[in-house]
Motif scaffolding. Structure first.
Motif, PDB file in Angstrom:
ATOM      1  N   GLU A 156       0.857  -1.183   0.000  1.00 43.73           N
ATOM      2  CA  GLU A 156       0.000   0.000   0.000  1.00 43.73           C
ATOM      3  C   GLU A 156       0.893   1.233   0.000  1.00 43.73           C
ATOM      4  OE1 GLU A 156      -3.354   0.091  -0.037  1.00 43.73           O
ATOM      5  OE2 GLU A 156      -3.389  -2.101  -0.210  1.00 43.73           O
ATOM      6  N   GLU A 256      -9.039  -2.488  -5.997  1.00 39.93           N
ATOM      7  CA  GLU A 256     -10.115  -3.103  -5.204  1.00 39.93           C
ATOM      8  C   GLU A 256     -10.998  -3.948  -6.110  1.00 39.93           C
ATOM      9  OE1 GLU A 256     -10.677  -2.872  -1.887  1.00 39.93           O
ATOM     10  OE2 GLU A 256      -8.744  -1.846  -1.763  1.00 39.93           O
ATOM     11  N   ASP A 275      -3.428  -9.731  -7.575  1.00 37.16           N
ATOM     12  CA  ASP A 275      -3.536  -9.047  -6.286  1.00 37.16           C
ATOM     13  C   ASP A 275      -4.771  -8.165  -6.206  1.00 37.16           C
ATOM     14  OD1 ASP A 275      -1.158  -9.981  -4.905  1.00 37.16           O
ATOM     15  OD2 ASP A 275      -0.068  -8.993  -6.527  1.00 37.16           O
ATOM     16  N   LYS A 277      -8.416  -7.161  -5.320  1.00 39.48           N
ATOM     17  CA  LYS A 277      -9.236  -7.708  -4.231  1.00 39.48           C
ATOM     18  C   LYS A 277     -10.417  -8.490  -4.805  1.00 39.48           C
ATOM     19  CE  LYS A 277      -6.835  -5.415  -1.011  1.00 39.48           C
ATOM     20  NZ  LYS A 277      -5.828  -4.853  -1.958  1.00 39.48           N
ATOM     21  N   THR A 278     -11.113  -7.902  -5.763  1.00 36.39           N
ATOM     22  CA  THR A 278     -12.256  -8.577  -6.386  1.00 36.39           C
ATOM     23  C   THR A 278     -12.081  -8.548  -7.907  1.00 36.39           C
ATOM     24  OG1 THR A 278     -13.719  -7.923  -4.587  1.00 36.39           O
ATOM     25  CG2 THR A 278     -14.773  -8.542  -6.664  1.00 36.39           C
ATOM     26  N   ASP A 295     -13.764 -13.728  -8.978  1.00 33.06           N
ATOM     27  CA  ASP A 295     -14.649 -13.873  -7.821  1.00 33.06           C
ATOM     28  C   ASP A 295     -16.095 -13.940  -8.308  1.00 33.06           C
ATOM     29  OD1 ASP A 295     -12.740 -13.373  -5.421  1.00 33.06           O
ATOM     30  OD2 ASP A 295     -12.213 -11.863  -6.901  1.00 33.06           O
TER      31      ASP A 295
ATOM     32  N   ARG B 227      -6.078 -18.068  -5.199  1.00 30.54           N
ATOM     33  CA  ARG B 227      -7.213 -17.199  -4.886  1.00 30.54           C
ATOM     34  C   ARG B 227      -8.386 -18.067  -4.459  1.00 30.54           C
ATOM     35  NH1 ARG B 227      -7.270 -11.780  -6.743  1.00 30.54           N
ATOM     36  NH2 ARG B 227      -9.530 -11.747  -6.499  1.00 30.54           N
ATOM     37  N   LYS B 246     -20.937  -5.547  -1.811  1.00 29.49           N
ATOM     38  CA  LYS B 246     -19.545  -5.398  -1.359  1.00 29.49           C
ATOM     39  C   LYS B 246     -19.111  -3.933  -1.356  1.00 29.49           C
ATOM     40  CE  LYS B 246     -16.581  -8.834  -1.907  1.00 29.49           C
ATOM     41  NZ  LYS B 246     -15.528  -9.661  -2.491  1.00 29.49           N
TER      42      LYS B 246
END
Lengths: 314, 249
Positions: A156, A256, A275, A277-278, A295, B227, B246
């Motif tokens: 980050e 993200e 990497d 997140k979604t 996802d 993942r 989300k």
């Protein structure tokens, strides 16, 4: 104690966020003292931005007309001259860092750790190989300067609120004249977030089938406040420009939300988005490898689904 | 220009998904398809085009590897390289060692230009071109997407994060090839036959006087964290709903 010198990346006026991510990596080394070096024609603005990063202990500036454009051949001997007295030299693993740091390492006569993704100790780091399919832990000798590029997607950015001292460094190095800057053709400035640091990214692939069709990727990205990316296939085909390429040989990103539109998901692409997140994948081929990492997968014709999503978000 | 040197690395083919050995000592390479590093193919193609335009007299392909790397050098010869040099080593070398070797060869050959791939797709280190340029004391133009030779100088367009940067360098110099520099030619069968007769010199690593140990130790190799398995949504409404939940849209 580890004394870490981070070479600032900037465009002459603004500090690149990738440098703030390198600071976070450096801070994970126990007892680190972190200095940011700003090489520029007029370093004041960039130095001020670097000085407020939390975790930065000092900022040194090297002002010279020769540093007006970041040329590795010109910067490397100056970095080497400045590096004496430091235990580590870091830069972000961007096109800037990848160009500069190996030249610095070779001049110092030391190996380089590319794309450091995790800190295991002051001289011990993890890095990805084989398009991210094999993670290697490397240990460098502690009696030499350690040169490393930092994988931005793994850290980050350092927060603000710091107040490091700024001082001018006196660097004496012989600068070559064999390399000359001619021009930079950059994408026109827009309100769109920068791909490398955006929280949301919408990317298009080969299935877009034309440069005109790629507009629906831009349109959805605008609706979502997202940056635009592209697969190698889309860039090769001329649907999108080179700086938008995401993957092993393009940009490695960690937003993200990553929306892959019409991207099949070659391993070379997946390494650039792992990497995130979604991950959302929209593809009409249910067997596409992109679904293995998604996802949320939607098996659909993108030309129908993408406008529908845009409508649903209105 | 008299001579262009091109680096040719033998790597796991880009279509292969490598597996990490259970004991963490490295990746399993037994029986895996090996190829010329794709970026090196682009580098070689560019060298051949420069020669075909009459701007260079000779293209020399250099590899650092075991005897098996001769296969990749034969491919380079079949593409059109005039001759090849294999610097024989028993195990993979660090990019700094590779750079010392290539610099030594560049000096011995009196090369006017060295073109390398911007990275090898095995270690993904992307170090060798700038390191050779540094050790040789020459300009570098990494991530090249366009190269124009003008006598003693070259104009190179580079793919950088911000877009396309153009620089001018004096020759000799070291360039690294990016994806869109060119599209490498396919090798034709008669060329493969012809390549068998082209010279391929084998040089022992020890004869170059290069230090092999750079002190970097591989401690452990592991597979990436997988993942979590995702879900397939049935339509756009379900997708948008899931993303709203989300807080992503």
């Amino acid at each position: 104690m580890s004394k870490i010198l981070i070479i600032a990346e900037h465009d002459g006026s603004a500090l690149n966020q990738a440098t703030a991510r390198a600071v976070t990596c450096a801070r994970q080394i126990p007892g680190a003292h972190v200095t940011i070096a700003v090489f520029a024609a007029e370093p004041a603005a960039v130095a001020s931005a670097a000085a407020v990063l939390a975790g930065v202990d000092a900022v040194v500036t090297v002002a010279s007309a020769a540093n007006g454009h970041a040329l590795a051949a010109t910067l490397a001997p100056q970095v080497v001259a400045l590096a004496a007295g430091y235990t580590h030299v870091f830069a972000a693993s961007t096109s800037f860092g990848k160009d500069l740091l190996p030249r610095v390492a070779a001049l110092l006569g030391v190996p380089q750790i590319s794309d450091a993704m995790a800190v295991e100790g002051a001289y011990k780091f993890k890095r990805p190989t084989y398009a991210g399919n094999a993670i290697v832990t490397l240990e460098a000798p502690a009696d030499r300067i350690l040169v490393a590029t930092v994988r931005s997607a793994s850290f980050e950015p350092a927060a603000g609120g710091g107040s490091a001292s700024i001082s001018a460094a006196d660097v004496s190095a012989e600068l070559p004249t064999h390399t000359r800057f001619v021009s930079l053709s950059a994408a026109p400035k827009s309100d769109r977030p920068d791909l490398a640091s955006a929280a949301k990214v919408v990317s298009g692939g080969r299935a877009l089938a034309s440069k005109e069709n790629f507009d629906i990727v831009y349109s959805l990205a605008s609706k979502m406040g997202a940056a635009v990316g592209a697969s190698r296939a889309a860039v090769d085909a001329g649907y999108a420009s080179n700086e938008l390429q995401v993957g092993q040989t393009g940009k490695i990103i960690a937003p993200e939300l990553y929306v892959a539109v019409g991207i099949s998901g070659a391993i070379q692409h997946l390494t650039g988005i792992k990497d995130a997140k979604t991950i959302v994948a929209i593809n009409k081929d249910p067997e596409a490898p992109i679904f293995e990492v998604a996802d949320f997968g939607l098996v659909a014709d993108l030309f129908v689904a993408v406008p529908e999503i845009e409508k649903a978000l209105s | 220009m008299r001579k262009i040197l091109v680096g040719v690395k033998r790597v796991v083919d880009y279509n292969v998904r490598v597996r990490v050995k259970p004991d963490g000592s490295g990746v399993a390479l037994e029986g895996v398809k090996m190829s010329v590093n794709p970026f090196d193919e682009i580098a070689l193609e560019e060298a051949l085009r420069i020669k075909e335009r009459g701007e260079a007299a000779e293209v020399v392909a250099v590899s650092i590897g075991t005897d098996e790397a001769q296969q990749q050098l034969r491919t380079a010869l079949a593409m059109g390289a005039d001759r090849a040099i294999l610097v024989k080593v028993t195990e993979a070398v660090d990019p700094l060692v590779a750079s010392r070797v290539l610099t030594e060869i560049a000096k011995r050959e009196n090369a006017d230009l060295v073109i390398l791939g911007k990275q090898a797709i095995d270690d993904d280190a992307a170090q060798t071109a700038p390191m050779v340029a540094a050790l040789w004391g020459r300009p570098q133009a990494t991530f090249a997407s366009k190269i124009a030779i003008n006598g003693g100088t070259a104009i190179v367009t580079r793919e950088v994060d911000a877009g396309l940067e153009t620089i001018e360098v004096d020759l000799p110099a070291v360039f690294s090839a990016d994806l869109r520099l060119n599209e490498p030619r396919y090798v034709k069968l008669p060329d493969i036959m012809k390549a068998k007769k082209k010279p391929l010199d084998v040089v022992e690593f020890a004869s170059l006087g290069v230090t092999a140990d750079v002190g970097l130790k591989t401690v452990f190799v592991e597979p990436p964290k997988p993942r979590a398995k995702g879900i397939v949504v049935k339509d756009v409404a379900e997708l948008v709903d899931a993303l709203k939940k989300k807080g992503l849209v």
